[in-house]
Design a protein around this motif. Structure first.
Motif, PDB file in Angstrom:
ATOM      1  N   ALA A 140     -10.780  62.797  25.315  1.00 33.07           N
ATOM      2  CA  ALA A 140     -10.519  61.366  25.512  1.00 33.07           C
ATOM      3  C   ALA A 140      -9.122  61.009  25.006  1.00 33.07           C
ATOM      4  CB  ALA A 140     -11.579  60.535  24.783  1.00 33.07           C
ATOM      5  N   TYR A 141      -8.751  61.565  23.862  1.00 31.67           N
ATOM      6  CA  TYR A 141      -7.444  61.254  23.258  1.00 31.67           C
ATOM      7  C   TYR A 141      -6.305  61.722  24.168  1.00 31.67           C
ATOM      8  CZ  TYR A 141      -3.846  60.842  19.642  1.00 31.67           C
ATOM      9  OH  TYR A 141      -2.722  60.486  18.925  1.00 31.67           O
ATOM     10  N   PHE A 142      -6.359  62.997  24.584  1.00 32.07           N
ATOM     11  CA  PHE A 142      -5.260  63.519  25.390  1.00 32.07           C
ATOM     12  C   PHE A 142      -5.252  62.893  26.788  1.00 32.07           C
ATOM     13  CE2 PHE A 142      -5.524  66.917  22.120  1.00 32.07           C
ATOM     14  CZ  PHE A 142      -4.250  66.730  21.607  1.00 32.07           C
ATOM     15  N   SER A 143      -6.402  62.425  27.267  1.00 28.01           N
ATOM     16  CA  SER A 143      -6.432  61.703  28.549  1.00 28.01           C
ATOM     17  C   SER A 143      -5.707  60.376  28.417  1.00 28.01           C
ATOM     18  CB  SER A 143      -7.875  61.431  28.985  1.00 28.01           C
ATOM     19  OG  SER A 143      -8.511  62.639  29.282  1.00 28.01           O
ATOM     20  N   SER A 144      -5.969  59.664  27.318  1.00 27.54           N
ATOM     21  CA  SER A 144      -5.312  58.385  27.082  1.00 27.54           C
ATOM     22  C   SER A 144      -3.804  58.598  26.922  1.00 27.54           C
ATOM     23  CB  SER A 144      -5.908  57.733  25.829  1.00 27.54           C
ATOM     24  OG  SER A 144      -5.162  56.608  25.435  1.00 27.54           O
ATOM     25  N   LEU A 145      -3.432  59.653  26.192  1.00 27.89           N
ATOM     26  CA  LEU A 145      -2.013  59.950  25.983  1.00 27.89           C
ATOM     27  C   LEU A 145      -1.336  60.290  27.314  1.00 27.89           C
ATOM     28  CD1 LEU A 145       0.359  60.437  24.081  1.00 27.89           C
ATOM     29  CD2 LEU A 145      -0.547  62.718  23.598  1.00 27.89           C
ATOM     30  N   ASP A 155      -2.273  59.415  30.348  1.00 27.71           N
ATOM     31  CA  ASP A 155      -2.187  58.168  31.122  1.00 27.71           C
ATOM     32  C   ASP A 155      -0.992  57.347  30.694  1.00 27.71           C
ATOM     33  OD1 ASP A 155      -4.392  58.438  32.662  1.00 27.71           O
ATOM     34  OD2 ASP A 155      -5.461  56.696  31.841  1.00 27.71           O
ATOM     35  N   ASN A 156      -0.857  57.164  29.373  1.00 33.24           N
ATOM     36  CA  ASN A 156       0.241  56.347  28.842  1.00 33.24           C
ATOM     37  C   ASN A 156       1.591  56.921  29.255  1.00 33.24           C
ATOM     38  OD1 ASN A 156      -1.679  54.758  27.651  1.00 33.24           O
ATOM     39  ND2 ASN A 156      -1.250  55.373  25.543  1.00 33.24           N
ATOM     40  N   ILE A 157       1.711  58.255  29.209  1.00 32.14           N
ATOM     41  CA  ILE A 157       2.996  58.884  29.543  1.00 32.14           C
ATOM     42  C   ILE A 157       3.266  58.777  31.045  1.00 32.14           C
ATOM     43  CG2 ILE A 157       4.261  61.067  29.582  1.00 32.14           C
ATOM     44  CD1 ILE A 157       2.658  61.842  27.021  1.00 32.14           C
ATOM     45  N   GLY A 163       6.503  52.349  24.731  1.00 30.70           N
ATOM     46  CA  GLY A 163       6.318  53.230  23.572  1.00 30.70           C
ATOM     47  C   GLY A 163       6.099  54.683  23.987  1.00 30.70           C
ATOM     48  N   TYR A 164       5.877  54.914  25.285  1.00 34.04           N
ATOM     49  CA  TYR A 164       5.578  56.282  25.761  1.00 34.04           C
ATOM     50  C   TYR A 164       6.614  56.732  26.795  1.00 34.04           C
ATOM     51  CZ  TYR A 164       1.223  55.715  23.245  1.00 34.04           C
ATOM     52  OH  TYR A 164       0.298  55.508  22.247  1.00 34.04           O
ATOM     53  N   THR A 165       7.895  56.404  26.530  1.00 29.71           N
ATOM     54  CA  THR A 165       8.946  56.767  27.489  1.00 29.71           C
ATOM     55  C   THR A 165      10.049  57.613  26.846  1.00 29.71           C
ATOM     56  OG1 THR A 165      10.037  54.667  27.017  1.00 29.71           O
ATOM     57  CG2 THR A 165       8.588  54.721  28.945  1.00 29.71           C
ATOM     58  N   MET A 183     -11.532  55.033  19.961  1.00 32.52           N
ATOM     59  CA  MET A 183     -10.375  54.175  19.725  1.00 32.52           C
ATOM     60  C   MET A 183      -9.258  55.054  19.162  1.00 32.52           C
ATOM     61  SD  MET A 183     -12.292  52.200  16.640  1.00 32.52           S
ATOM     62  CE  MET A 183     -12.957  53.105  15.222  1.00 32.52           C
ATOM     63  N   PHE A 184      -8.039  54.690  19.497  1.00 28.69           N
ATOM     64  CA  PHE A 184      -6.889  55.509  19.110  1.00 28.69           C
ATOM     65  C   PHE A 184      -5.914  54.635  18.341  1.00 28.69           C
ATOM     66  CE2 PHE A 184      -8.243  56.697  23.513  1.00 28.69           C
ATOM     67  CZ  PHE A 184      -9.061  57.749  23.131  1.00 28.69           C
ATOM     68  N   PRO A 185      -5.815  54.817  17.016  1.00 24.53           N
ATOM     69  CA  PRO A 185      -4.992  53.913  16.205  1.00 24.53           C
ATOM     70  C   PRO A 185      -3.501  54.219  16.284  1.00 24.53           C
ATOM     71  CG  PRO A 185      -6.021  55.554  14.807  1.00 24.53           C
ATOM     72  CD  PRO A 185      -6.464  55.853  16.206  1.00 24.53           C
ATOM     73  N   VAL A 186      -2.973  54.403  17.498  1.00 24.49           N
ATOM     74  CA  VAL A 186      -1.536  54.652  17.694  1.00 24.49           C
ATOM     75  C   VAL A 186      -1.077  53.932  18.953  1.00 24.49           C
ATOM     76  CG1 VAL A 186      -1.258  56.876  16.530  1.00 24.49           C
ATOM     77  CG2 VAL A 186      -2.183  56.826  18.842  1.00 24.49           C
ATOM     78  N   SER A 187       0.212  53.599  19.021  1.00 26.05           N
ATOM     79  CA  SER A 187       0.702  52.934  20.229  1.00 26.05           C
ATOM     80  C   SER A 187       2.119  53.366  20.592  1.00 26.05           C
ATOM     81  CB  SER A 187       0.629  51.409  20.063  1.00 26.05           C
ATOM     82  OG  SER A 187       1.290  51.036  18.880  1.00 26.05           O
ATOM     83  N   SER A 208       4.005  58.608  17.148  1.00 23.43           N
ATOM     84  CA  SER A 208       2.817  58.489  16.285  1.00 23.43           C
ATOM     85  C   SER A 208       1.629  59.204  16.904  1.00 23.43           C
ATOM     86  CB  SER A 208       2.435  57.029  16.057  1.00 23.43           C
ATOM     87  OG  SER A 208       3.552  56.240  15.910  1.00 23.43           O
ATOM     88  N   ALA A 209       1.535  59.175  18.236  1.00 23.84           N
ATOM     89  CA  ALA A 209       0.407  59.847  18.901  1.00 23.84           C
ATOM     90  C   ALA A 209       0.463  61.353  18.651  1.00 23.84           C
ATOM     91  CB  ALA A 209       0.408  59.542  20.393  1.00 23.84           C
ATOM     92  N   ILE A 210       1.669  61.932  18.686  1.00 16.88           N
ATOM     93  CA  ILE A 210       1.797  63.375  18.443  1.00 16.88           C
ATOM     94  C   ILE A 210       1.529  63.683  16.962  1.00 16.88           C
ATOM     95  CG2 ILE A 210       3.441  65.310  18.413  1.00 16.88           C
ATOM     96  CD1 ILE A 210       2.369  64.614  21.220  1.00 16.88           C
TER      97      ILE A 210
END
Ligand SMILES: *[C@@H]1O[C@H](CO)[C@@H](O)[C@H](O)[C@H]1NC(C)=O
Ligand SMILES: *[C@@H]1O[C@H](CO)[C@@H](O)[C@H](O)[C@H]1NC(C)=O
Ligand SMILES: *[C@@H]1O[C@H](CO)[C@@H](O)[C@H](O)[C@H]1NC(C)=O
Ligand SMILES: *[C@@H]1O[C@H](CO)[C@@H](O)[C@H](O)[C@H]1NC(C)=O
Ligand SMILES: *[C@@H]1O[C@H](CO)[C@@H](O)[C@H](O)[C@H]1NC(C)=O
Ligand SMILES: *[C@@H]1O[C@H](CO)[C@@H](O)[C@H](O)[C@H]1NC(C)=O
Length: 351
Positions: free
Chosen positions: A71-76, A78-80, A86-88, A134-138, A142-144
């Motif tokens: 779930a975490y890496f899927s969200s990451l 998606d964001n990228i 924040g994910y660029t 839930m993922f406490p990073v944005s 911080s996600a890495i």
């Protein structure tokens, strides 16, 4: 009236996490795509058919962890791919390389989860489903950093899983110790990459920090699972692990440096007293270090206390696990620390 209230309650419970490919239960066609993205297949050797209760518990904890990681890496990912704010910015790396890497890691975690559930099913044990997370990073950085931290926690817990399987002596010893070894190496490769992205030395310490399954499970439950979001059908509630209070560095504390310090902690365990309770640290492959606690204050549902952090007494860089324990020890293993724990894990990362 009653009926509509029931419907409303039903509608308010979100469906558990799943992926468009059907994960955690992909079709055979989807599985073949996952294997292509992961760079390899699930093991095609025979699965154990008889496992001890301890081995089953360990595999269930692995499944909970690995499904969360998917779930975490899927969200990451998606964001990228969507270029979310924040994910660029990927520092020295191209976006295409980062996408390719996170996609491979996500697929590898899918196979770890599917593999754990396949072993559980083969042994006639209850398989594990998804909750909501839930993922406490944005932001990417911080996600890495958080991915490196939860991978460190898993890398410690897997050492203990191997020991449990070895002591079990049956099919877990003959069939699963080597498999877990291959996963430890695999997660270590990921962790080294996460550290490089943060410009840290790729390998943190000569011997990685030990851990116990109870700390790994409580970390995921406290930090990442949306409270109340695991359906009964996920079987997460059958996992027989005690629930610990939370233990975090107080918000006024930044992460300590690689030297002795005094730290302030917050805990949800408000019965804490300095006469009964101590703080234990697990770092590297050394015996747990136990220190007294002091300056306890209570405010509402949180207690705050201070404890020394004797880093220069031989701690490892990377992960240190702190636990509020109900005795002064000494503790013979991380499992013995967990056995005496009322709040934890407190997670400390030393650059
Ligand atoms: C993805 O972005 C959303 C929105 O900023 C954020 O809430 C979530 O935590 C991010 N996920 C990850 C894994 O970074
Ligand atoms: C939970 O366990 C039951 C067997 O008791 C099984 O039928 C079910 O598929 C399991 N749930 C998941 C999500 O694996
Ligand atoms: C199952 O494995 C345990 C050891 O883990 C062993 O004691 C037991 O005899 C085995 N049972 C069967 C039916 O093979
Ligand atoms: C954090 O720092 C602020 C400002 O110095 C202070 O008012 C507050 O009491 C501190 N909180 C804790 C938990 O120490
Ligand atoms: C750090 O703390 C440990 C444990 O209390 C102590 O043995 C050591 O002398 C301290 N080192 C320094 C440099 O203060
Ligand atoms: C856990 O604690 C109990 C007593 O509370 C003890 O009997 C048991 O041996 C301990 N287990 C470990 C792994 O230390």
């Amino acid at each position: 009236m009653k009926f509509s209230i029931l419907l409303f309650a039903g509608a308010a419970i979100a469906a558990p996490f799943s992926l468009p490919n059907g994960f955690p239960n992909p079709s055979p066609a989807a599985l073949s795509t996952i294997q292509q993205q992961a760079g390899g297949t699930l093991p095609n050797t025979g699965l154990p058919t008889n496992l001890s209760a301890d081995a089953i518990l360990n595999l269930q904890v692995i499944a909970v962890n690995e499904i969360f990681e998917v779930a975490y890496f899927s969200s990451l990912l998606d964001n990228i791919t969507k270029g979310v704010d924040g994910y660029t910015d990927f520092g020295a790396f191209d976006k295409s390389y980062v996408v390719e890497s996170i996609q491979a890691i996500r697929a590898q975690e899918e196979l770890h989860a599917i593999g754990a559930n396949a072993i559980l099913a083969s042994a006639g044990a209850q398989t594990i489903g998804a909750c909501n997370y839930m993922f406490p990073v944005s932001d990417f950085k911080s996600a890495i950093a958080l991915a490196a931290t939860f991978t460190d926690v898993v890398l410690g817990a897997l050492q203990n899983v191997q020991q449990t399987f070895a002591l079990d002596g049956g099919q877990a010893a003959s069939g699963l110790v080597n498999l877990v070894g291959s996963i430890i190496g695999q997660e270590g490769e990921q962790d080294g990459a996460f550290r490089v992205v943060q410009k840290k030395v790729p390998s943190s310490a000569p011997f990685l920090t030990a851990n116990a399954g109870a700390f790994a499970f409580n970390a995921v439950a406290q930090l990442f699972i949306v409270p109340g979001s695991c359906p009964a059908s996920s079987n997460v509630s059958v996992i027989d692990i005690p629930t610990f209070g939370t233990l975090t560095l107080s918000s006024n504390n930044s992460m300590p440096a690689a030297k002795n310090a005094t730290l302030k902690f917050d805990t949800s365990y408000t019965n804490v007293t300095s006469s009964t309770y101590h703080l234990a640290y697990i770092s590297g492959q050394n015996a747990a270090v136990v220190v007294p606690i002091s300056s306890i204050s209570k405010k509402g549902e949180t207690a705050t206390f201070e404890a020394s952090f004797p880093y220069e007494a031989g701690f490892a860089r990377g992960l240190t696990i702190a636990a509020l324990v109900n005795s002064a020890g000494p503790f013979s293993s991380p499992a013995a620390v967990a056995n005496a724990t009322v709040a934890g894990p407190g997670i400390i990362e030393i650059d």
